[in-house]
Design a protein around this motif. Structure first.
Motif, PDB file in Angstrom:
ATOM      1  N   UNK A 368     -17.459  18.672  -2.996  1.00 13.50           N
ATOM      2  CA  UNK A 368     -18.749  18.278  -3.564  1.00 13.50           C
ATOM      3  C   UNK A 368     -19.535  19.506  -4.050  1.00 13.50           C
ATOM      4  N   UNK A 369     -18.850  20.520  -4.547  1.00 10.85           N
ATOM      5  CA  UNK A 369     -19.521  21.779  -4.910  1.00 10.85           C
ATOM      6  C   UNK A 369     -20.636  21.565  -5.928  1.00 10.85           C
ATOM      7  N   UNK A 370     -20.386  20.720  -6.934  1.00 10.58           N
ATOM      8  CA  UNK A 370     -21.424  20.462  -7.934  1.00 10.58           C
ATOM      9  C   UNK A 370     -22.630  19.774  -7.331  1.00 10.58           C
ATOM     10  N   UNK A 371     -22.397  18.794  -6.470  1.00  5.99           N
ATOM     11  CA  UNK A 371     -23.487  18.075  -5.821  1.00  5.99           C
ATOM     12  C   UNK A 371     -24.253  18.991  -4.877  1.00  5.99           C
ATOM     13  N   UNK A 372     -23.552  19.893  -4.194  1.00  8.37           N
ATOM     14  CA  UNK A 372     -24.206  20.823  -3.277  1.00  8.37           C
ATOM     15  C   UNK A 372     -25.219  21.688  -4.021  1.00  8.37           C
ATOM     16  N   UNK A 373     -24.849  22.164  -5.218  1.00  8.67           N
ATOM     17  CA  UNK A 373     -25.768  22.992  -6.011  1.00  8.67           C
ATOM     18  C   UNK A 373     -27.011  22.201  -6.405  1.00  8.67           C
ATOM     19  N   UNK A 599     -22.676  10.044   0.350  1.00  7.23           N
ATOM     20  CA  UNK A 599     -22.964  11.473   0.176  1.00  7.23           C
ATOM     21  C   UNK A 599     -23.988  11.752  -0.922  1.00  7.23           C
ATOM     22  N   UNK A 600     -24.010  10.954  -1.976  1.00  7.77           N
ATOM     23  CA  UNK A 600     -24.957  11.181  -3.070  1.00  7.77           C
ATOM     24  C   UNK A 600     -26.330  10.573  -2.780  1.00  7.77           C
ATOM     25  N   UNK A 601     -26.362   9.501  -2.011  1.00  5.95           N
ATOM     26  CA  UNK A 601     -27.626   8.799  -1.762  1.00  5.95           C
ATOM     27  C   UNK A 601     -28.412   9.372  -0.589  1.00  5.95           C
ATOM     28  N   UNK A 602     -27.719   9.930   0.402  1.00 12.09           N
ATOM     29  CA  UNK A 602     -28.416  10.344   1.622  1.00 12.09           C
ATOM     30  C   UNK A 602     -29.429  11.475   1.400  1.00 12.09           C
ATOM     31  N   UNK A 603     -29.084  12.570   0.699  1.00 12.32           N
ATOM     32  CA  UNK A 603     -30.086  13.640   0.520  1.00 12.32           C
ATOM     33  C   UNK A 603     -31.364  13.188  -0.176  1.00 12.32           C
ATOM     34  N   UNK A 604     -31.312  12.477  -1.321  1.00 13.24           N
ATOM     35  CA  UNK A 604     -32.581  12.031  -1.916  1.00 13.24           C
ATOM     36  C   UNK A 604     -33.350  11.041  -1.035  1.00 13.24           C
ATOM     37  N   UNK A 605     -32.631  10.206  -0.265  1.00 11.98           N
ATOM     38  CA  UNK A 605     -33.305   9.306   0.667  1.00 11.98           C
ATOM     39  C   UNK A 605     -34.079  10.098   1.713  1.00 11.98           C
ATOM     40  N   UNK A 606     -33.435  11.144   2.226  1.00 16.02           N
ATOM     41  CA  UNK A 606     -34.099  11.972   3.238  1.00 16.02           C
ATOM     42  C   UNK A 606     -35.329  12.640   2.649  1.00 16.02           C
ATOM     43  N   UNK A 607     -35.208  13.144   1.422  1.00 16.34           N
ATOM     44  CA  UNK A 607     -36.346  13.808   0.777  1.00 16.34           C
ATOM     45  C   UNK A 607     -37.527  12.850   0.654  1.00 16.34           C
TER      46      UNK A 607
END
Length: 612
Positions: A368-373, A599-607
């Protein structure tokens, strides 16, 4: 093919096991007796003496599901006033068979929701029963053909022969009405309403009705036997039972027996193995029950509902052994029926993951290198976010709203507030978050793999943001063994212990939330958040399911919120909208349509959830 016929008396092989099995479900002893057909009189269960399905497993499956279905009739009070209700129909036999099919559909849906592992069991049995139905409708009256076709659709989803167009149209309408009874909110009154509607449709067809469109393991409805049982209940309902045992003693025996049998038959497997006799195991269970009764009697007090420390949890082979309770953290559990807690009811066993794999973390980050950035850029921006403080004595801008308020106060003859300015300040985050990961058997395979990936990405994001965070996982095997796995504590920096999270056990959410909140509550942060990642409803095989499990989880969430901890559930169960609001409230959960999106939804949900 007739499954119930005269032959070898196979029920005797399974009878004692079935009684233990039902006692484990019911929490009390329910006798099982042989009969020509399966039925219940609301007090006892009657099963056919003989079955012939060609294999031991198939015969045991038929007996188990028949016994479980009849117990569900008793638990749901399906036969309440059945004789009076059937009298309303001119053709009672037709109405009785329609009721059997309709209530079967409702109860099967309820059982599958409550015990998800039964879906496969029901499917295998229904496939065998469908194969044994008649392959044509020749020589049958239209009403008889319609009921037989309805039974075939409920078992196999398709018909084995051709029907006249007008009959088929009626059957399709009836089938759609019965299928609606599988919904979670359907009750007994809905069943009887559906019976009336289907009865009216079937009566429009030609011919009489003599045959019985019976689903074998559903058995018969016997109003006379129900009435006879009710008379016995009135006769022996107060004081002494038929055997001269007091009601209180009978209740105590039932609770103990139910506890023992839940551990004994948790896997629904009666193969003892190891050359040890089945009867010896039963004797051991009986001695433990007697020991429990002596302990209660010698205490001279009322039974508190707690099992002594000398009692055991289910062993690895599914049986119960007399040993000391494992040491751990003790937590209460809410019983909505008693409207109070069971004190020191659940034992949470905390352990650390033994397997640590830094290479797994590197592989996930590379994948997920692109998503990590993208995540890092977004969370770095969150660190730099500023907000404007209004009504300040000094600042970089005039606060227009404050000036307007000042003017209004002067016109009204009131001394104004002299805070006329605003200024920008950097947001100060003070957040501690704990992630609680469901590692029960239902997450095996792709679900757990994706949850691991999502938490590795969140770990990277939170390092960038600077929020303190911990990662835990949980599963259970009855209240005696609520496993709580520490993957990462708040003070630790790495998450390579995520490799040691493996699926196993059940989902006792209440105890896991209480223990996670205990650890989260020790943090000094201003904002505290608990995020639960799960794929289904709470459940454990010692009776922790249905409304009982939902109410206990709801109470655990309320306890957390009273302590100032925000609890959010993130699930991949698309049907979760039916039960999650009862536990977490309308705004306390998020449903993600596909596990691959996590993996794509969790970070913006947390924010969004932790925005200052």
């Amino acid at each position: 093919m007739r499954l119930f016929h005269r032959g070898e008396a196979r029920l005797e092989k399974f009878r004692r096991v079935l009684e233990l099995y039902i006692a484990g479900m019911a929490g009390r002893s329910i006798p099982v007796h042989p009969a020509k057909q399966a039925y219940t009189d609301t007090r006892e269960i009657f099963l056919p003496r003989d079955v012939e399905l060609g294999s031991y497993d198939a015969e045991l499956r038929l007996y188990k599901l028949a016994a479980l279905y009849l117990y569900a009739q008793m638990e749901q009070d399906s036969l309440r006033d059945v004789e009076q209700r059937l009298r309303r129909f001119p053709n009672r036999r037709l109405a009785q068979d329609i009721f059997s099919l309709a209530e079967y559909s409702r109860l099967e849906g309820m059982l599958i929701r409550r015990y998800r592992g039964l879906r496969r069991e029901f499917s295998l049995l229904k496939r065998a029963l469908w194969a044994g139905r008649r392959s044509d409708f020749g020589g049958m009256e239209e009403r008889e053909a319609a009921l037989e076709a309805l039974a075939q659709l409920l078992l196999g989803g398709r018909l084995k022969g051709e029907l006249p167009v007008e009959v088929r149209e009626v059957v399709e309408v009836c089938h759609s009405k019965i299928e609606r009874l599988r919904a979670r909110e359907a009750g007994l009154e809905d069943t009887w309403r559906t019976v009336g509607e289907i009865y009216a449709l079937i009566m429009r067809l030609n011919g009489g009705y003599r045959r019985r469109a019976q689903v074998e393991y559903v058995g018969e409805v016997k109003p006379k036997e129900v009435k006879r049982a009710e008379k016995k209940r009135r006769r022996f309902g107060s004081g002494e039972s038929e055997l001269g045992v007091s009601r209180e003693e009978r209740s105590l025996r039932s609770r103990i027996f139910g506890f023992l049998s839940r551990g004994f038959l948790g896997s629904m497997d009666i193969n003892v193995g190891g050359g040890k006799s089945f009867g010896g195991r039963i004797d051991r269970l009986s001695k433990q029950a007697e020991y429990r009764e002596m302990r209660t009697a010698s205490s001279g007090g009322e039974d508190s509902g707690r099992i002594p420390m000398d009692y055991s949890a289910p062993g690895s082979d599914g049986f119960i052994f007399l040993r000391r309770r494992k040491r751990g953290h003790l937590y209460p559990e809410w019983d909505y029926r008693r409207r109070k807690y069971h004190r020191e009811w659940c034992t949470v066993l905390e352990r650390r993951t033994q397997l640590r794999d830094a290479e797994l973390v590197r592989r996930i980050l590379k994948k997920y290198s692109g998503l990590v950035k993208l995540i890092k850029r977004r969370f770095e921006a969150m660190r730099q976010e500023v907000h404007r403080l209004r009504k300040q004595h000094d600042g970089d801008e005039v606060d227009i709203d404050a000036w307007v308020s000042c003017y209004v106060d002067l016109e009204a003859g009131i001394s104004p507030d002299e805070k006329f300015y605003s200024r920008l300040v950097k947001r100060q985050r003070d957040v501690s978050v704990a992630f609680l990961l469901d590692q029960s058997n239902s997450t095996s395979g792709r679900t757990l793999e994706v949850e691991r990936e999502a938490l590795v990405l969140m770990h990277q994001a939170l390092k960038t943001l600077g929020d303190r965070h911990a990662v835990y996982a949980f599963s259970s095997n009855t209240r005696w063994e609520c496993n709580f796995t520490v993957v990462k504590e708040f003070r630790e920096t790495g998450i390579d212990g995520i490799a040691g999270v493996t699926p196993g056990g059940y989902t006792r959410i209440g105890a896991a939330i209480r223990h996670a909140c205990r650890k989260l509550g020790s943090q000094s942060s201003r904002d505290k958040v608990l995020i639960l990642l799960t794929d289904g409803a709470p459940m454990d095989y010692d009776g922790y399911d249905g409304r009982y499990a939902l109410e206990d989880t709801r109470m655990a969430v309320l306890e957390a919120r009273k302590r100032g901890i925000q609890v959010i559930c993130i699930t991949v169960d698309t049907e979760a909208g039916e039960y999650l609001p009862k536990m977490f409230g309308d705004r306390g959960y998020v449903v993600i349509g596909s596990v691959s999106q996590l993996p794509r939804r969790l970070p913006p949900l947390y924010a969004r959830l932790t925005a200052v």
